[in-house]
Design an enzyme around this catalytic site. Structure first.
Site, short mmCIF file in Angstrom:
data_model
loop_
_atom_site.label_atom_id
_atom_site.label_comp_id
_atom_site.label_asym_id
_atom_site.label_seq_id
_atom_site.Cartn_x
_atom_site.Cartn_y
_atom_site.Cartn_z
N THR A 67 6.16 55.90 50.70
CA THR A 67 7.13 56.30 49.22
C THR A 67 7.23 55.05 48.61
OG1 THR A 67 8.38 58.23 50.17
CG2 THR A 67 9.30 57.07 48.30
N TYR B 70 7.57 63.76 44.47
CA TYR B 70 6.49 62.75 44.08
C TYR B 70 5.31 62.59 45.09
CZ TYR B 70 8.79 60.28 48.02
OH TYR B 70 9.23 60.09 49.34
N THR C 174 8.47 56.10 55.49
CA THR C 174 9.70 56.05 56.34
C THR C 174 9.70 57.01 57.52
OG1 THR C 174 11.02 57.21 54.67
CG2 THR C 174 11.06 54.96 54.76
N ASP C 175 8.95 58.32 57.23
CA ASP C 175 9.02 59.36 58.09
C ASP C 175 8.64 58.86 59.57
OD1 ASP C 175 9.73 60.75 55.94
OD2 ASP C 175 7.78 61.92 55.87
N LYS D 286 15.33 57.03 61.67
CA LYS D 286 15.63 57.63 60.13
C LYS D 286 16.76 58.79 60.30
CE LYS D 286 13.40 59.51 55.76
NZ LYS D 286 11.90 59.82 55.41
N GLU E 172 22.21 66.34 85.10
CA GLU E 172 21.78 67.67 84.37
C GLU E 172 20.55 68.16 85.05
OE1 GLU E 172 22.77 69.60 82.11
OE2 GLU E 172 24.21 68.51 80.74
N1 LIG Z 1 10.45 58.07 52.30
C1 LIG Z 1 9.01 58.12 52.71
O1 LIG Z 1 8.29 57.01 52.74
C2 LIG Z 1 8.51 59.42 53.14
C3 LIG Z 1 7.11 59.84 53.08
N2 LIG Z 1 6.90 61.12 53.64
C4 LIG Z 1 6.36 58.80 54.20
O2 LIG Z 1 6.78 58.66 55.01
O3 LIG Z 1 5.35 58.29 53.88
#
Ligand SMILES: NC(=O)C[C@H](N)C(=O)O
Length: 337
Positions: A20, A34, A100-101, A173, A294
């Site tokens: 992103t 986007y 970020t994923d 995240k 557990e």
């Molecule tokens: N905020 C992001 O970067 C999400 C995006 N789907 C990615 O991981 O490339």
């Protein structure tokens, strides 16, 4: 005078992978709708002219993808390029722009396999550059500030999001719709404000120079997959993943990595057939799996992932299994890293 100034500044290379932070939307109101991985690294750098005051910056486009599509081969390619740059005398720090994923997975991978004390900073954004209040510019500025700072050396792979400096090992995240998205159960290591870093803690786990793993010695990663624990779960997914060739299964368990009585027999059987079983927890930001709590891990010959979430446990298992197939060694590695 300008040449003198350039000589004093650190040399930072930005490796771009997409995400992103390189995304673009149709309107400034599109903060969540986007396309990721659209803008090239040269344009990203040109968009933040203030970077030139922090460091001598140059960019390289390693790939251009949304991070949910990153493969093991991509991780290896990126890791090897980072190592080459870290070895070169004219590079002082490395920044990686990333979606970020799976940013937390890549950051942890690099933290395990890069044999260097030079700062490596992974950064992304939650909003594309075309959105109102886009966060990428400042996150990137902060990443370059941290990568060019001598104080960042030897602290493992770092992540700069939302003004915080996080450990690449711990950070995850935790929400996908806020800019305050990256959290660690154990807190950030520091803050970066107006291009200056302020440090508060150090990582206790082994990383980078002090790691027994080296990207230069890794040419492929074994298949490790994740299956999720939940009410009414069956053993179907576990068996299917093993049948498909998984050498280890990460159990993304409930609570303390607990395993349903409907799944236990299948996992015992799979372990007998040579598949490593690693119990982790899908409790968000605070899974903490203890051995022989557990489940009788000693009796079952299973491994626990301790505080690593399932996706990070997968990364460590893959890296560890390039060196050992012994469950006791694996458990030692899970305590130390
Ligand atoms: N905020 C992001 O970067 C999400 C995006 N789907 C990615 O991981 O490339």
């Amino acid at each position: 005078k300008e040449a003198e100034q350039q000589q004093k500044l650190a040399n930072v290379v930005i490796l771009a992978t997409g995400g992103t932070i390189a995304g673009a939307g149709a309107s400034a109101a599109n903060s969540a709708t986007y396309q990721a991985a659209k803008v090239g690294i040269d344009k990203l750098i040109a968009g933040v002219p203030e970077l030139a005051q922090l460091a001598n910056v140059r960019g390289e486009q390693v790939m251009q993808i949304a991070s949910e599509s990153i493969s093991n081969d991509d991780l290896l390619k990126l890791g090897k390029r980072v190592a080459e740059l870290a070895d070169s005398n004219d590079v002082d720090g490395i920044v990686i722009t990333h979606g970020t994923d799976t940013l937390e997975e890549t950051a942890y991978f690099l933290n395990l396999v890069e044999k260097t004390d030079k700062p490596i900073v992974v950064v992304g954004s939650m909003r594309p550059g075309t959105a109102m209040s886009a966060d990428g510019m400042l996150n990137l500025y902060n990443a370059v500030a941290v990568a060019s700072d001598k104080q960042s050396r030897g602290k493992g792979v770092l992540v700069t999001m939302n003004d915080e400096i996080q450990s690449g090992r711990d950070v995850s995240k935790s929400i996908n719709i806020k800019t305050e998205a990256f959290k660690s159960a154990w807190g950030p290591m520091g803050m970066v404000v107006e291009g200056k870093s302020y440090w508060f803690r150090l990582p206790a786990k082994r990383h980078t120079s002090n790691s027994e793993f080296d990207i230069k010695q890794i040419s492929s990663l074994p298949a490790v997959d994740i299956a999720y624990g939940y009410g009414n779960v069956t053993d179907t997914a576990y068996k299917a993943l093993a049948q498909n060739g998984a050498k280890a299964l990460i159990h993304a368990g409930t609570g303390n990595g607990s395993v349903s009585s409907r799944v236990v027999p299948a996992l015992q059987e799979l372990r007998k057939n040579g598949v490593q079983i690693i119990r982790s927890s899908h409790v968000n930001q605070g899974g903490f799996v203890l051995r022989n709590a557990e489940q009788p891990d000693d009796k079952n010959d299973w491994v626990v992932a301790h505080d690593l979430n399932p996706q990070k446990a997968r990364i460590l298992a893959m890296v560890a299994m390039t060196k050992t197939q012994d469950s006791k060694e694996l458990q030692r590695i899970f305590w130390e890293y």
